[in-house]
Scaffold this motif. Structure first.
Motif, PDB file in Angstrom:
ATOM      1  N   ASN A   1       0.857  -1.178   0.000  1.00 46.83           N
ATOM      2  CA  ASN A   1       0.000   0.000   0.000  1.00 46.83           C
ATOM      3  C   ASN A   1       0.900   1.238   0.000  1.00 46.83           C
ATOM      4  O   ASN A   1       1.517   1.574   1.012  1.00 46.83           O
ATOM      5  CB  ASN A   1      -0.892  -0.027   1.247  1.00 46.83           C
ATOM      6  N   HIS A   2       0.978   1.902  -1.148  1.00 42.10           N
ATOM      7  CA  HIS A   2       1.852   3.073  -1.271  1.00 42.10           C
ATOM      8  C   HIS A   2       1.185   4.367  -0.835  1.00 42.10           C
ATOM      9  O   HIS A   2       1.821   5.421  -0.834  1.00 42.10           O
ATOM     10  CB  HIS A   2       2.293   3.229  -2.730  1.00 42.10           C
ATOM     11  N   GLY A   3      -0.091   4.303  -0.460  1.00 38.40           N
ATOM     12  CA  GLY A   3      -0.840   5.511  -0.172  1.00 38.40           C
ATOM     13  C   GLY A   3      -0.203   6.425   0.860  1.00 38.40           C
ATOM     14  O   GLY A   3      -0.019   7.625   0.612  1.00 38.40           O
ATOM     15  N   PRO A   4       0.157   5.911   2.061  1.00 39.84           N
ATOM     16  CA  PRO A   4       0.717   6.807   3.076  1.00 39.84           C
ATOM     17  C   PRO A   4       2.014   7.487   2.641  1.00 39.84           C
ATOM     18  O   PRO A   4       2.271   8.633   3.007  1.00 39.84           O
ATOM     19  CB  PRO A   4       0.956   5.875   4.266  1.00 39.84           C
ATOM     20  N   MET A   5       2.822   6.781   1.868  1.00 35.34           N
ATOM     21  CA  MET A   5       4.087   7.356   1.416  1.00 35.34           C
ATOM     22  C   MET A   5       3.857   8.421   0.357  1.00 35.34           C
ATOM     23  O   MET A   5       4.452   9.507   0.381  1.00 35.34           O
ATOM     24  CB  MET A   5       4.982   6.236   0.889  1.00 35.34           C
ATOM     25  N   ALA A   6       2.965   8.124  -0.589  1.00 32.28           N
ATOM     26  CA  ALA A   6       2.715   9.061  -1.682  1.00 32.28           C
ATOM     27  C   ALA A   6       2.050  10.336  -1.187  1.00 32.28           C
ATOM     28  O   ALA A   6       2.422  11.446  -1.608  1.00 32.28           O
ATOM     29  CB  ALA A   6       1.856   8.393  -2.758  1.00 32.28           C
ATOM     30  N   VAL A   7       1.067  10.217  -0.294  1.00 35.24           N
ATOM     31  CA  VAL A   7       0.383  11.436   0.161  1.00 35.24           C
ATOM     32  C   VAL A   7       1.314  12.298   1.009  1.00 35.24           C
ATOM     33  O   VAL A   7       1.231  13.540   0.963  1.00 35.24           O
ATOM     34  CB  VAL A   7      -0.928  11.116   0.909  1.00 35.24           C
ATOM     35  N   GLU A   8       2.216  11.675   1.759  1.00 36.41           N
ATOM     36  CA  GLU A   8       3.169  12.467   2.535  1.00 36.41           C
ATOM     37  C   GLU A   8       4.082  13.244   1.598  1.00 36.41           C
ATOM     38  O   GLU A   8       4.381  14.432   1.842  1.00 36.41           O
ATOM     39  CB  GLU A   8       3.981  11.553   3.458  1.00 36.41           C
ATOM     40  N   ALA A   9       4.526  12.604   0.504  1.00 33.86           N
ATOM     41  CA  ALA A   9       5.382  13.297  -0.459  1.00 33.86           C
ATOM     42  C   ALA A   9       4.620  14.407  -1.169  1.00 33.86           C
ATOM     43  O   ALA A   9       5.147  15.517  -1.356  1.00 33.86           O
ATOM     44  CB  ALA A   9       5.943  12.298  -1.472  1.00 33.86           C
ATOM     45  N   LEU A  10       3.388  14.158  -1.580  1.00 36.11           N
ATOM     46  CA  LEU A  10       2.587  15.187  -2.241  1.00 36.11           C
ATOM     47  C   LEU A  10       2.396  16.395  -1.326  1.00 36.11           C
ATOM     48  O   LEU A  10       2.572  17.554  -1.750  1.00 36.11           O
ATOM     49  CB  LEU A  10       1.230  14.623  -2.661  1.00 36.11           C
ATOM     50  N   ALA A  11       2.027  16.144  -0.088  1.00 33.60           N
ATOM     51  CA  ALA A  11       1.817  17.245   0.844  1.00 33.60           C
ATOM     52  C   ALA A  11       3.116  17.970   1.149  1.00 33.60           C
ATOM     53  O   ALA A  11       3.143  19.207   1.245  1.00 33.60           O
ATOM     54  CB  ALA A  11       1.180  16.720   2.126  1.00 33.60           C
ATOM     55  N   ARG A  12       4.188  17.236   1.292  1.00 27.54           N
ATOM     56  CA  ARG A  12       5.493  17.829   1.608  1.00 27.54           C
ATOM     57  C   ARG A  12       5.915  18.825   0.546  1.00 27.54           C
ATOM     58  O   ARG A  12       6.544  19.844   0.835  1.00 27.54           O
ATOM     59  CB  ARG A  12       6.534  16.705   1.723  1.00 27.54           C
ATOM     60  N   HIS A  13       5.576  18.574  -0.703  1.00 26.70           N
ATOM     61  CA  HIS A  13       6.026  19.430  -1.798  1.00 26.70           C
ATOM     62  C   HIS A  13       4.949  20.407  -2.273  1.00 26.70           C
ATOM     63  O   HIS A  13       5.034  20.937  -3.381  1.00 26.70           O
ATOM     64  CB  HIS A  13       6.532  18.572  -2.951  1.00 26.70           C
ATOM     65  N   GLY A  14       3.946  20.653  -1.443  1.00 22.86           N
ATOM     66  CA  GLY A  14       2.992  21.698  -1.727  1.00 22.86           C
ATOM     67  C   GLY A  14       1.852  21.326  -2.640  1.00 22.86           C
ATOM     68  O   GLY A  14       1.179  22.209  -3.184  1.00 22.86           O
ATOM     69  N   HIS A  15       1.578  20.021  -2.798  1.00 24.75           N
ATOM     70  CA  HIS A  15       0.504  19.571  -3.685  1.00 24.75           C
ATOM     71  C   HIS A  15      -0.666  19.029  -2.865  1.00 24.75           C
ATOM     72  O   HIS A  15      -1.265  18.004  -3.202  1.00 24.75           O
ATOM     73  CB  HIS A  15       1.039  18.530  -4.668  1.00 24.75           C
ATOM     74  N   GLU A  16      -1.009  19.748  -1.800  1.00 20.04           N
ATOM     75  CA  GLU A  16      -2.077  19.297  -0.913  1.00 20.04           C
ATOM     76  C   GLU A  16      -3.403  19.145  -1.649  1.00 20.04           C
ATOM     77  O   GLU A  16      -4.201  18.264  -1.316  1.00 20.04           O
ATOM     78  CB  GLU A  16      -2.265  20.290   0.239  1.00 20.04           C
ATOM     79  N   ARG A  17      -3.654  20.018  -2.615  1.00 22.38           N
ATOM     80  CA  ARG A  17      -4.946  19.957  -3.311  1.00 22.38           C
ATOM     81  C   ARG A  17      -5.144  18.647  -4.058  1.00 22.38           C
ATOM     82  O   ARG A  17      -6.278  18.259  -4.350  1.00 22.38           O
ATOM     83  CB  ARG A  17      -5.065  21.127  -4.284  1.00 22.38           C
ATOM     84  N   GLN A  18      -4.044  17.980  -4.390  1.00 22.18           N
ATOM     85  CA  GLN A  18      -4.156  16.721  -5.116  1.00 22.18           C
ATOM     86  C   GLN A  18      -4.316  15.515  -4.200  1.00 22.18           C
ATOM     87  O   GLN A  18      -4.647  14.424  -4.671  1.00 22.18           O
ATOM     88  CB  GLN A  18      -2.927  16.524  -6.010  1.00 22.18           C
ATOM     89  N   VAL A  19      -4.051  15.697  -2.914  1.00 23.16           N
ATOM     90  CA  VAL A  19      -3.981  14.552  -2.007  1.00 23.16           C
ATOM     91  C   VAL A  19      -5.287  13.778  -1.977  1.00 23.16           C
ATOM     92  O   VAL A  19      -5.318  12.555  -2.190  1.00 23.16           O
ATOM     93  CB  VAL A  19      -3.569  15.005  -0.592  1.00 23.16           C
ATOM     94  N   HIS A  20      -6.400  14.439  -1.717  1.00 23.05           N
ATOM     95  CA  HIS A  20      -7.666  13.710  -1.586  1.00 23.05           C
ATOM     96  C   HIS A  20      -8.145  13.180  -2.936  1.00 23.05           C
ATOM     97  O   HIS A  20      -8.728  12.084  -2.998  1.00 23.05           O
ATOM     98  CB  HIS A  20      -8.717  14.590  -0.920  1.00 23.05           C
ATOM     99  N   ARG A  21      -7.899  13.918  -4.010  1.00 20.12           N
ATOM    100  CA  ARG A  21      -8.266  13.395  -5.338  1.00 20.12           C
ATOM    101  C   ARG A  21      -7.454  12.151  -5.662  1.00 20.12           C
ATOM    102  O   ARG A  21      -7.987  11.185  -6.217  1.00 20.12           O
ATOM    103  CB  ARG A  21      -8.051  14.468  -6.410  1.00 20.12           C
TER     104      ARG A  21
END
Length: 350
Positions: free
Chosen positions: A26-46
């Motif tokens: 399950n890559h979800g927790p790793m990917a969302v942490e990276a997305l949020a870390r780099h300022g792409h919070e708007r994409q996290v829930h989508r």
């Protein structure tokens, strides 16, 4: 970065298991942490809306963990391990739990195709940046539990983890990471998944001498420097070998990156064995997935680090996102623009 969005994402993900379809991570927790870390919070829930449908439910436990040594690497006890770490992280400071379990888990760094340590690295970064709260502590517990349940050694790595005598930096040459990477052998039978391939290393005569070719770090400073060099050159190797196994060779970069990110939360006495284990992981992934012959580095459009990550985020594959995250860290540490090309190459390949 909005830590609130990351916490919301963690809460959605913590109802799911660490694997799905049998043994896929399950890559979800790793990917969302990276997305949020780099300022792409708007994409996290989508991103999660699309990803969650493939995941399995949180596994149920069988019985409490009493003999932890006997339960290491027993995937049937995954639910038990998740409960075990959840309880410990409710009762003890997270750095104490990590400090106790890091040396126990480190010899099994191949767990879950190295996703155990990778997930821990992302969880530790979130805790470092934003402090401890229930979603972040739960994430660390699930990461440690997954690592424990899938604990798997790399053939020959146990000898690398023996402590070396402490000396000053002036008394000892730094580990020669570049030469050690260049000397890695390749397995002949390249069928099957990573568990089958790692098992074949025992039959490769040059494997253990090649693994031992990396001189051990004898100070924490050497270990940190060696990890930076390992991530740097594993990233450059992706440009030369990534065409053969675009997804699996990502882990040769992301596994040592996770170890490097965890160092600040660890006692400095653990830094040298951390380099040794990270080297074993990168070496093993390289030997079982990289081809013998390299290709010329590809042509990738120049981009700023922000643009590189934005491309990875638009692509959306978790491995592309995590590789971009790792090479941006390495680029920031080294200034080597070729590392940014590795992320662009993954966008082309995957």
């Amino acid at each position: 970065m909005s830590d609130g969005i990351l916490d919301e994402a963690y809460e959605r993900l913590h109802r799911t298991g660490p694997e799905y379809e049998g043994w896929l991570s399950n890559h979800g927790p790793m990917a969302v942490e990276a997305l949020a870390r780099h300022g792409h919070e708007r994409q996290v829930h989508r991103w999660l809306d699309d990803y969650l449908g493939r995941l399995d439910e949180l596994p149920r436990g069988l019985r409490p963990i009493d003999d932890w040594r006997a339960a290491l690497g027993d995937a049937k006890r995954t639910g038990d391990w998740l409960t075990y770490f959840d309880q410990h992280l409710r009762e003890q400071p997270w750095r104490d739990v990590l400090g106790t379990w890091w040396p126990r888990l480190l010899p099994g760094i191949a767990a879950g195709a190295t996703h155990g340590v990778i997930r821990v690295g992302h969880a530790v970064r979130a805790l470092h940046l934003h402090g401890a709260n229930p979603p972040r502590l739960t994430e660390l517990g699930q990461a440690l539990g997954y690592w424990a349940a899938r604990w798997q050694q790399v053939t020959g790595a146990d000898r690398l983890l023996a402590p070396a005598p402490s000396v000053t930096d002036a008394d000892h040459d730094a580990p020669d990471v570049v030469a050690a990477l260049a000397g890695l052998p390749r397995i002949d039978d390249r069928t099957g998944g990573i568990r089958e391939r790692l098992g074949r290393l025992v039959g490769v005569p040059r494997w253990e001498p090649a693994l031992a070719a990396l001189r051990p770090a004898r100070t924490p400073t050497e270990a940190e420097r060696g990890l930076h060099t390992l991530v740097h050159h594993a990233g450059l190797d992706y440009l030369r070998f990534g065409h053969a196994e675009p997804v699996m060779l990502v882990h040769a970069v992301t596994a040592p990156t996770a170890v490097l990110r965890t160092l600040p939360a660890l006692d400095r006495a653990l830094w040298a064995p951390s380099l040794a284990a990270a080297w074993a992981a990168t070496a093993a992934v390289t030997s079982v997935y990289a081809p013998s012959d390299a290709v010329a580095p590809p042509s990738v459009t120049d981009a700023t680090p922000e643009e590189v990550f934005a491309r990875a985020a638009r692509h959306g594959d978790a491995h592309v996102v995590k590789l971009a995250d790792a090479v941006l860290d390495a680029h920031a540490a080294t200034g080597d623009r070729r590392l940014l090309d590795a992320a662009g190459y993954a966008v082309q390949l995957i």
